[in-house]
Design a protein around this motif. Structure first.
Motif, PDB file in Angstrom:
ATOM      1  N   GLN A   1       0.829  -1.206   0.000  1.00 25.76           N
ATOM      2  CA  GLN A   1       0.000   0.000   0.000  1.00 25.76           C
ATOM      3  C   GLN A   1       0.861   1.254   0.000  1.00 25.76           C
ATOM      4  OE1 GLN A   1      -2.917   0.037   3.132  1.00 25.76           O
ATOM      5  NE2 GLN A   1      -3.871   1.929   2.441  1.00 25.76           N
ATOM      6  N   GLU A   2       1.995   1.195   0.710  1.00 25.02           N
ATOM      7  CA  GLU A   2       2.883   2.349   0.776  1.00 25.02           C
ATOM      8  C   GLU A   2       3.690   2.511  -0.505  1.00 25.02           C
ATOM      9  OE1 GLU A   2       2.795  -0.104   2.984  1.00 25.02           O
ATOM     10  OE2 GLU A   2       1.627   0.916   4.569  1.00 25.02           O
ATOM     11  N   SER A   3       4.048   1.379  -1.121  1.00 21.41           N
ATOM     12  CA  SER A   3       4.831   1.411  -2.350  1.00 21.41           C
ATOM     13  C   SER A   3       4.161   0.512  -3.391  1.00 21.41           C
ATOM     14  CB  SER A   3       6.262   0.939  -2.069  1.00 21.41           C
ATOM     15  OG  SER A   3       7.023   0.959  -3.265  1.00 21.41           O
ATOM     16  N   PRO A   4       3.085   1.000  -3.996  1.00 20.02           N
ATOM     17  CA  PRO A   4       2.320   0.159  -4.927  1.00 20.02           C
ATOM     18  C   PRO A   4       3.072  -0.138  -6.215  1.00 20.02           C
ATOM     19  CG  PRO A   4       1.503   2.413  -4.954  1.00 20.02           C
ATOM     20  CD  PRO A   4       2.507   2.364  -3.861  1.00 20.02           C
ATOM     21  N   GLN A   5       2.788  -1.282  -6.775  1.00 20.85           N
ATOM     22  CA  GLN A   5       3.337  -1.699  -8.066  1.00 20.85           C
ATOM     23  C   GLN A   5       2.161  -2.252  -8.887  1.00 20.85           C
ATOM     24  OE1 GLN A   5       6.556  -1.331  -8.999  1.00 20.85           O
ATOM     25  NE2 GLN A   5       7.077  -0.421  -7.002  1.00 20.85           N
ATOM     26  N   TYR A   6       1.589  -1.400  -9.730  1.00 26.40           N
ATOM     27  CA  TYR A   6       0.396  -1.787 -10.479  1.00 26.40           C
ATOM     28  C   TYR A   6       0.786  -2.459 -11.803  1.00 26.40           C
ATOM     29  CZ  TYR A   6      -2.250   1.006  -7.156  1.00 26.40           C
ATOM     30  OH  TYR A   6      -2.811   1.514  -6.011  1.00 26.40           O
ATOM     31  N   VAL A   7       0.197  -3.635 -12.031  1.00 26.33           N
ATOM     32  CA  VAL A   7       0.460  -4.389 -13.260  1.00 26.33           C
ATOM     33  C   VAL A   7      -0.877  -4.718 -13.931  1.00 26.33           C
ATOM     34  CG1 VAL A   7       2.585  -5.382 -12.363  1.00 26.33           C
ATOM     35  CG2 VAL A   7       0.412  -6.601 -12.019  1.00 26.33           C
ATOM     36  N   LEU A   8      -0.781  -5.168 -15.194  1.00 35.94           N
ATOM     37  CA  LEU A   8      -1.977  -5.576 -15.938  1.00 35.94           C
ATOM     38  C   LEU A   8      -2.141  -7.084 -15.795  1.00 35.94           C
ATOM     39  CD1 LEU A   8      -4.268  -4.769 -17.905  1.00 35.94           C
ATOM     40  CD2 LEU A   8      -2.671  -5.239 -19.787  1.00 35.94           C
ATOM     41  N   SER A   9      -3.338  -7.504 -15.317  1.00 33.19           N
ATOM     42  CA  SER A   9      -3.626  -8.924 -15.109  1.00 33.19           C
ATOM     43  C   SER A   9      -4.655  -9.375 -16.139  1.00 33.19           C
ATOM     44  CB  SER A   9      -4.165  -9.146 -13.689  1.00 33.19           C
ATOM     45  OG  SER A   9      -4.584 -10.479 -13.507  1.00 33.19           O
TER      46      SER A   9
END
Length: 480
Positions: free
Chosen positions: A189-197
């Motif tokens: 939550q503090e360091s998000p890493q958003y990817v495509l699933s």
């Protein structure tokens, strides 16, 4: 002149001395003579229509219940029971063969799950990096074409200056491609890493997966350029698409789905986990019993309706609306004879009467249903129970034929009777309208008649007053 207007013309009462409401009284008498009999006839015919409609409704309900058990297939309901529903469950159709089957599930079918993120430079640990904000269009490169194959068809999507990771995921999900896309945070939550699933909506290997080729041999997507502006693109098969593998009675099978309906005839297997389960396919005694119970209930509803409407209530000294009605009584007698009588051409069978399988009359004419007796008969001799209900001579079939003769939409006796009653009501309503016009004409005539009478009386009173005045004057002159 409307009723009452003449009364207003004589606020101190009619000069003639007649009642103020004389016209109203006369009109009421005329209404009793002309309108009331017709109105009573209409009400009587409407009551007859309602009674026949209710009778038809009860018969139709009985027809529907009989219709559910008038064919051989109605008595062939099967049930499939799994010895281990954690491994698999099973459903059986009427075409299933009774028996026992051993099913060993070696592998369950899985859907292909693909993750697309930013290359972290480590080729051995899969996708571990993404972007910080899925709503930031600056993190997605412009003019990049994303394409993939699914079930042998190719799908392509192109980014522009307004494309965000969320928008791209929605565009793929909304396409008719069999693939569900979403944005996933694989960081914290503090360091998000958003990817495509990307997740295939179908299980199985090969073309059921998301691939770069139409043959389904290489999983993944094809990019015209790196998707992310923060680094190279990396792909990972989070879960490979796999087929289900199972063994049924010693024979191995592979299927792309966990719902399998082409191995055991008439049986659908629903695979849940690996393991072994025994499947027992047998006659669905409970389902058949419920159908017969519905028939008994429908018959009792019809019989109760007849008791309430086609008989005389001694306690309340009230006759039912259909008491003495030949149509209703004949229908009841026909139905009772079918249910209580011997079923033709069953002389060589174990059962010839419904009473032998638990369906009997009690003292008040209602049917009772002994489910234990019925289930025992059905289990021991299903063919003879079947013969009691189905076929040309079966109770269910004969009930349907008998009921149709009364309720058929074009030729049914009750249907035609209701139609005749409706026509009679229409004629009576026309007659009532004509009578209303006659009453209106009569009212106008009476208003005119008594208005003229009051005018004549007023004239005579005026003349009388004038004569009285002349007499008084003459008397006065003679005295002087």
């Amino acid at each position: 002149m409307a009723l009452g207007s003449i009364y207003n013309a004589y606020p101190n009462g009619r000069p003639s001395g007649l009642p103020d409401d004389i016209v109203d009284q006369l009109v009421q008498v005329k209404q009793l003579q002309l309108l009331t009999p017709i109105q009573q006839d209409i009400q009587n015919e409407q009551a007859r229509e309602d009674n026949y409609t209710s009778l038809s409704s009860k018969l139709v309900d009985l027809y529907k219940a009989a219709d559910k058990i008038d064919t051989t297939s109605s008595f062939l309901s099967k049930t499939a029971i799994s010895s281990d529903e954690i491994v698999l469950t099973a459903d059986a159709s009427n075409s299933a063969h009774t028996g026992n089957y051993t099913v060993t599930v070696n592998n369950i079918a899985k859907a292909h799950h693909l993750i697309i993120g930013v290359d972290d430079g480590n080729s051995s640990n899969g996708v571990t990096k993404g972007i910080s904000d899925p709503e930031d269009a600056n993190l997605i490169k412009d003019d990049v074409t994303i394409s993939f194959y699914h079930n042998g068809r190719e799908y392509s999507y192109k980014t522009d200056s307004k494309t965000t990771l969320t928008k791209l995921a929605n565009e793929i999900s909304n396409g008719d491609n069999g693939v569900y896309a979403q944005v996933t945070n694989i960081g914290t939550q503090e360091s998000p890493q958003y990817v495509l699933s990307l997740l295939s909506e179908t299980t199985g290997s090969g073309k059921n997966q998301i691939t770069t080729d139409s043959n389904g041999t290489i999983t993944g997507i094809t990019l015209s350029d790196d998707l992310f502006s923060t680094g190279a693109t990396e792909q990972e098969d989070a879960q490979a698409g796999e087929d289900a593998s199972l063994n049924v009675d010693g024979v191995d099978y592979t299927r792309s789905s966990n719902e399998i309906d082409d191995i055991i005839e008439g049986v659908t297997l629903n695979i849940k986990n690996t393991g072994t389960a025994n499947i027992k396919v047998s006659l669905d005694i409970d389902d058949i019993t419920n159908k017969v119970k519905s028939l008994v209930d429908a018959y009792n509803n019809f019989d109760q309706f007849m008791d309430e409407n086609a008989s005389y209530d001694l306690e309340n000294k009230k006759a039912g609306a259909l008491l003495g009605d030949s149509i209703a009584r004949t229908a009841q007698n026909n139905i009772r004879s079918i249910v209580s009588g011997i079923v033709p051409e069953t002389a060589d069978n174990e059962y010839q009467y419904l009473s032998q399988i638990g369906i009997k009359y009690n003292d008040d004419g209602q049917l009772t249903f002994d489910e234990i007796t019925f289930k025992k008969a059905l289990s021991s001799n299903p063919d003879d129970v079947l013969a009691l209900f189905t076929g040309e001579n079966g109770v269910a079939t004969r009930l349907k034929n008998a009921i149709s003769s009364y309720t058929d939409s074009s030729s049914g006796i009750i249907t035609k009777t209701i139609r005749s009653i409706k026509n009679k009501i229409n004629d009576l309503e026309d007659k009532y309208s004509e009578a209303q016009e006659d009453v209106q004409d009569y009212e106008e005539q009476m208003v005119k008649k008594y208005s003229n009478l009051e005018e004549v009386v007023l004239k005579y009173k005026a003349i009388q007053e004038q004569l009285d005045s002349y007499i008084e004057q003459w008397k006065s002159l003679n005295k002087s």
